[in-house]
Design a protein around this motif. Structure first.
Motif, PDB file in Angstrom:
ATOM      1  N   SER A 157       3.401  -0.429   9.390  1.00 24.83           N
ATOM      2  CA  SER A 157       2.027  -1.320  10.009  1.00 24.83           C
ATOM      3  C   SER A 157       2.789  -2.194  10.975  1.00 24.83           C
ATOM      4  CB  SER A 157       0.830  -1.527   9.390  1.00 24.83           C
ATOM      5  OG  SER A 157       1.288  -2.683   8.583  1.00 24.83           O
ATOM      6  N   ASP A 158       2.183  -3.122  12.157  1.00 22.25           N
ATOM      7  CA  ASP A 158       2.058  -3.942  12.318  1.00 22.25           C
ATOM      8  C   ASP A 158       3.443  -5.100  11.322  1.00 22.25           C
ATOM      9  OD1 ASP A 158       1.721  -3.308  14.651  1.00 22.25           O
ATOM     10  OD2 ASP A 158       0.052  -4.415  15.091  1.00 22.25           O
ATOM     11  N   GLY A 207      -9.037  -3.138   5.556  1.00 25.76           N
ATOM     12  CA  GLY A 207      -9.123  -3.511   6.459  1.00 25.76           C
ATOM     13  C   GLY A 207      -7.732  -3.107   7.512  1.00 25.76           C
ATOM     14  N   LYS A 208      -6.751  -3.411   6.854  1.00 30.22           N
ATOM     15  CA  LYS A 208      -5.149  -2.517   8.239  1.00 30.22           C
ATOM     16  C   LYS A 208      -4.791  -1.482   8.437  1.00 30.22           C
ATOM     17  CE  LYS A 208      -0.715  -4.885   8.066  1.00 30.22           C
ATOM     18  NZ  LYS A 208       0.230  -5.785   7.219  1.00 30.22           N
ATOM     19  N   ASN A 209      -4.595  -1.434   9.396  1.00 27.25           N
ATOM     20  CA  ASN A 209      -4.489  -0.464   9.742  1.00 27.25           C
ATOM     21  C   ASN A 209      -2.804   0.568   9.862  1.00 27.25           C
ATOM     22  OD1 ASN A 209      -6.591   0.712  10.707  1.00 27.25           O
ATOM     23  ND2 ASN A 209      -6.111   0.211  12.903  1.00 27.25           N
ATOM     24  N   TYR A 210      -2.758   1.656   8.995  1.00 25.01           N
ATOM     25  CA  TYR A 210      -1.546   2.312   9.266  1.00 25.01           C
ATOM     26  C   TYR A 210      -0.539   3.334   9.956  1.00 25.01           C
ATOM     27  CZ  TYR A 210      -1.084  -1.143   5.074  1.00 25.01           C
ATOM     28  OH  TYR A 210      -1.045  -2.249   4.376  1.00 25.01           O
ATOM     29  N   LYS A 211       0.531   3.780   9.790  1.00 22.12           N
ATOM     30  CA  LYS A 211       0.741   4.707  11.131  1.00 22.12           C
ATOM     31  C   LYS A 211       1.098   5.747  10.465  1.00 22.12           C
ATOM     32  CE  LYS A 211       2.670   7.192  15.385  1.00 22.12           C
ATOM     33  NZ  LYS A 211       1.504   7.541  15.707  1.00 22.12           N
ATOM     34  N   ALA A 225       9.304  -4.930   8.011  1.00 27.91           N
ATOM     35  CA  ALA A 225      10.295  -4.759   8.384  1.00 27.91           C
ATOM     36  C   ALA A 225      10.562  -4.219   8.198  1.00 27.91           C
ATOM     37  CB  ALA A 225      10.594  -6.197   7.542  1.00 27.91           C
ATOM     38  N   LYS A 226      10.305  -3.083   7.755  1.00 29.74           N
ATOM     39  CA  LYS A 226      11.027  -1.760   6.662  1.00 29.74           C
ATOM     40  C   LYS A 226       9.669  -0.337   7.335  1.00 29.74           C
ATOM     41  CE  LYS A 226      14.272   0.616   4.210  1.00 29.74           C
ATOM     42  NZ  LYS A 226      15.050   0.305   2.827  1.00 29.74           N
ATOM     43  N   PRO A 227       9.648   0.299   7.555  1.00 26.68           N
ATOM     44  CA  PRO A 227       9.117   1.547   7.709  1.00 26.68           C
ATOM     45  C   PRO A 227       8.910   1.977   5.777  1.00 26.68           C
ATOM     46  CG  PRO A 227      10.420   2.863   8.984  1.00 26.68           C
ATOM     47  CD  PRO A 227      11.264   1.089   8.219  1.00 26.68           C
ATOM     48  N   ALA A 228       7.419   2.546   5.097  1.00 29.05           N
ATOM     49  CA  ALA A 228       7.575   2.941   4.030  1.00 29.05           C
ATOM     50  C   ALA A 228       7.766   4.136   4.004  1.00 29.05           C
ATOM     51  CB  ALA A 228       6.103   2.969   2.838  1.00 29.05           C
ATOM     52  N   LEU A 229       8.545   4.922   3.016  1.00 29.87           N
ATOM     53  CA  LEU A 229       8.352   6.469   2.553  1.00 29.87           C
ATOM     54  C   LEU A 229       8.177   7.543   1.951  1.00 29.87           C
ATOM     55  CD1 LEU A 229      12.667   6.364   2.953  1.00 29.87           C
ATOM     56  CD2 LEU A 229      11.275   6.206   4.690  1.00 29.87           C
ATOM     57  N   LEU A 230       7.773   8.504   2.837  1.00 26.18           N
ATOM     58  CA  LEU A 230       6.620   9.411   1.964  1.00 26.18           C
ATOM     59  C   LEU A 230       7.529  10.510   1.735  1.00 26.18           C
ATOM     60  CD1 LEU A 230       3.088   8.891   3.418  1.00 26.18           C
ATOM     61  CD2 LEU A 230       3.834   8.542   0.854  1.00 26.18           C
ATOM     62  N   ARG A 231       8.463  10.816   0.470  1.00 24.60           N
ATOM     63  CA  ARG A 231       8.694  12.364   0.151  1.00 24.60           C
ATOM     64  C   ARG A 231       8.895  13.756  -0.852  1.00 24.60           C
ATOM     65  NH1 ARG A 231      10.817  10.618   4.322  1.00 24.60           N
ATOM     66  NH2 ARG A 231      12.834   9.568   4.748  1.00 24.60           N
ATOM     67  N   LYS A 232       8.603  14.470  -0.028  1.00 22.75           N
ATOM     68  CA  LYS A 232       7.777  15.901  -0.599  1.00 22.75           C
ATOM     69  C   LYS A 232       8.043  16.080  -2.211  1.00 22.75           C
ATOM     70  CE  LYS A 232       5.386  20.006   0.339  1.00 22.75           C
ATOM     71  NZ  LYS A 232       4.213  19.813  -0.688  1.00 22.75           N
TER      72      LYS A 232
END
Length: 180
Positions: free
Chosen positions: A122-123, A106-110, A126-133
């Motif tokens: 998300s809230d 139920g947690k939202n991620y941008k 501390a550090k955002p996750a990365l998606l690399r193609k």
């Protein structure tokens, strides 16, 4: 000689004034993001070009009426996003997957475009996750505690597959796109 010249001019004029059989709409949206930090200002330019093409067809083309109604035809939409990084390099994204996603808990991620792929945050992170193609149309997912493979399914949802070395199994996390 005059006859040949006038015939050629008339023929070229006739081809140039033919009616188009398509409605074409082009919309370009440019977003400039400026980030100030200790190194100075860095600008990222995101240019999104959306083209809509619709074939023109008449409901009753063979009728003798002067004004004829248009028949509804499908519209083909093409969207291309071009990102210019602060270092001047440019990359093209066919489908922009930036949106808000909901995890199974139920947690939202941008998920947002960045110069080299996507960032996911998300809230409380501390550090955002990365998606690399990757070259296989999937993404390497890197967060503070794991590295995994991710991809977008046919409904636009983000799917992350993580290998667990202890159980020798692959676990699947699905992030559903929030329809706005």
């Amino acid at each position: 000689m005059k006859t040949i010249f006038f015939s050629t001019a008339l023929l070229l004029f006739a081809f140039g004034t033919q009616a188009q059989n398509k409605n074409v709409t082009n919309v370009t949206k440019t977003t400039v993001t400026t980030v100030k930090d200790s190194d100075g200002k860095k600008q990222t330019i995101k240019k999104q070009n959306v083209q809509e093409v619709q074939n023109i067809e008449l409901k009753d083309a063979n009728s003798n009426s002067l004004n004829k109604e248009m028949k509804e035809t499908p519209t083909q939409v093409t969207s291309v996003t071009q990102i210019t990084n602060p270092d001047g390099s440019t990359r093209t994204v066919d489908v922009d997957r930036s949106s808000v996603y909901t995890a199974t808990d139920g947690k939202n991620y941008k998920v947002a475009l960045d110069p080299y792929g996507y960032t996911m945050y998300s809230d409380g992170m501390a550090k955002p996750a990365l998606l690399r193609k990757t070259s296989t149309n999937s993404y390497i997912f890197r967060s503070s505690d794991k590295t995994a493979i991710g991809y977008f399914d046919s409904q636009g949802n983000l799917v992350i597959e993580t290998y667990d070395d202890n159980s020798d199994k692959v676990s699947i996390e699905k992030y559903s796109v929030v329809k706005e």
